[in-house]
Design an enzyme around this catalytic site. Structure first.
Site, PDB file in Angstrom:
ATOM      1  N   HIS A 110      26.376  15.000 -37.320  1.00 26.88           N
ATOM      2  CA  HIS A 110      26.467  16.018 -38.371  1.00 26.88           C
ATOM      3  C   HIS A 110      25.845  15.520 -39.668  1.00 26.88           C
ATOM      4  O   HIS A 110      25.599  14.324 -39.845  1.00 26.88           O
ATOM      5  CB  HIS A 110      27.934  16.377 -38.636  1.00 26.88           C
ATOM      6  N   ASP A 112      27.003  16.257 -43.856  1.00 23.83           N
ATOM      7  CA  ASP A 112      28.283  16.646 -44.430  1.00 23.83           C
ATOM      8  C   ASP A 112      28.266  18.033 -45.057  1.00 23.83           C
ATOM      9  O   ASP A 112      27.353  18.379 -45.817  1.00 23.83           O
ATOM     10  CB  ASP A 112      28.725  15.607 -45.465  1.00 23.83           C
ATOM     11  N   HIS A 268      24.503  11.968 -39.126  1.00 27.35           N
ATOM     12  CA  HIS A 268      25.185  10.717 -38.811  1.00 27.35           C
ATOM     13  C   HIS A 268      26.324  10.944 -37.824  1.00 27.35           C
ATOM     14  O   HIS A 268      26.741  12.086 -37.582  1.00 27.35           O
ATOM     15  CB  HIS A 268      25.663  10.009 -40.083  1.00 27.35           C
ATOM     16  N   ARG A 284      35.649   6.899 -48.954  1.00 31.05           N
ATOM     17  CA  ARG A 284      34.506   7.808 -48.910  1.00 31.05           C
ATOM     18  C   ARG A 284      34.462   8.676 -50.147  1.00 31.05           C
ATOM     19  O   ARG A 284      35.484   9.250 -50.556  1.00 31.05           O
ATOM     20  CB  ARG A 284      34.676   8.705 -47.689  1.00 31.05           C
TER      21      ARG A 284
HETATM   22  O1  LIG Z   1      33.629   7.068 -39.593  1.00 33.31           O
HETATM   23  C1  LIG Z   1      32.410   6.986 -39.580  1.00 33.31           C
HETATM   24  O2  LIG Z   1      31.805   6.027 -39.049  1.00 33.31           O
HETATM   25  C2  LIG Z   1      31.559   8.100 -40.160  1.00 33.31           C
HETATM   26  C3  LIG Z   1      32.394   9.010 -40.998  1.00 33.31           C
HETATM   27  C4  LIG Z   1      31.704  10.317 -41.264  1.00 33.31           C
HETATM   28  O3  LIG Z   1      31.158  10.958 -40.403  1.00 33.31           O
HETATM   29  C5  LIG Z   1      31.707  10.826 -42.626  1.00 33.31           C
HETATM   30  O4  LIG Z   1      32.248  10.163 -43.530  1.00 33.31           O
HETATM   31  O5  LIG Z   1      31.124  11.928 -42.835  1.00 33.31           O
END
Ligand SMILES: O=C(O)CCC(=O)C(=O)O
Length: 293
Positions: A110, A112, A268, A284
């Site tokens: 995806h 974000d 990602h 994050r």
């Molecule tokens: O947990 C991860 O490795 C990626 C997390 C993820 O997809 C995000 O933070 O949008």
């Protein structure tokens, strides 16, 4: 007086990703450091800034150089004091998860917030705890994905738009298979309504002017004005193409990494597979973006 910066940018793969060393983001990065980091992001799409030790306010301050922050719709796992920070962790405290885990967050490719009218410009993850094995995050270059499609396909998708939705329960490509010991009620999260959005399948990056493939299997479920018999095989073809290994970089986390990616030209994936008793805790932050065109 200007102080010469020791910042060094080293590409990680021919297609995507660069490592940045020699910068400390905990103080006040200089304007030239921020400009160099921004340039590296536009050139390499994903940057891995090593050896940082950022408090939530420091990570927030750094993120704000790129715009205002976006908060997750569901409040579970937002940092209790700094709700602009989402905690990703597989740690379990008193039988309850201490953070969002890859058991349900990020395990389908995806970018974000593409279900939103203004998807995220970019996001950052800062590694506070890392496991010995597993928990990698993979990234793929969507300029390359677009540029390597056959010309007829590029012409076909250039004017098409896709529907992006948040509710995983309505997306057969993004179903959750409940893992053993997984206790979080994921339906609660999807019961919070969020508007769906329609975006061009090929978007123009507002800063580089380059075209990027802008669909992903986590959120894109249909094509505007196209019957599903035609749209679903086309989406499947694009989803298969966009994750080709030559477009990707797989990040193995090191303590102190701050990974910053551009959601306008990448997708990602949380690769999962953290080997017990390994714990991965990441903070994050995510930046508000524009309406894709
Ligand atoms: O947990 C991860 O490795 C990626 C997390 C993820 O997809 C995000 O933070 O949008």
């Amino acid at each position: 007086m200007t102080v010469a910066t020791a910042m060094k940018v080293t590409p990680l793969t021919p297609a995507i990703g660069a490592e940045i060393t020699g910068v400390d983001l905990s103080g006040t990065p200089t304007g030239s450091d921020i400009a160099a980091i921004h340039r590296a992001l536009l050139d390499h799409l994903v940057i891995v800034i090593r050896d940082q030790k950022l408090t939530p306010p420091e990570q927030i301050a750094f993120t704000k150089h790129w715009g205002s922050l976006v908060r997750r719709i569901a409040t579970d796992f937002l940092h209790p004091e700094y709700p602009d920070v989402l905690v990703l962790s597989n740690r379990v405290v008193d039988g309850k998860p201490a953070g969002a885990t890859e058991a349900y967050a990020g395990f389908t490719w995806h970018a974000d917030l593409t279900y939103a009218e203004r998807p995220s410009l970019g996001s950052m993850l800062h590694a506070l705890e890392v496991p010995e094995e597993g928990g990698d995050t993979a990234f793929a270059n969507m300029y390359r994905a677009y540029e390597t499609l056959p010309e007829a396909m590029r012409r076909k998708i250039d004017t098409l738009r896709a529907l992006h939705i948040r509710d995983r329960r309505k997306n057969p490509r993004a179903q959750i298979t409940k893992k053993e010991g997984f206790v979080h009620d994921i339906d609660k999260y999807f019961d919070i309504p969020a508007p769906d959005s329609v975006h061009p399948i090929v978007r123009t990056h507002p800063e580089t002017g380059r075209k990027a493939l802008f669909v992903n299997p986590r959120f894109a479920v249909a094509i505007e004005n196209m019957p599903d018999e035609e749209a679903q095989p086309l989406l499947d073809e694009l989803f298969e193409h966009q994750k080709r290994p030559e477009f990707t970089y797989r990040h193995k986390w090191r303590l102190g990494d701050l990974v910053f990616w551009d959601n306008r030209c990448t997708i990602h994936l949380a690769c999962g597979g953290i080997k017990p008793p390994g714990i991965r805790t990441l903070h994050r932050t995510s930046i508000a973006g524009d309406v894709p065109f």
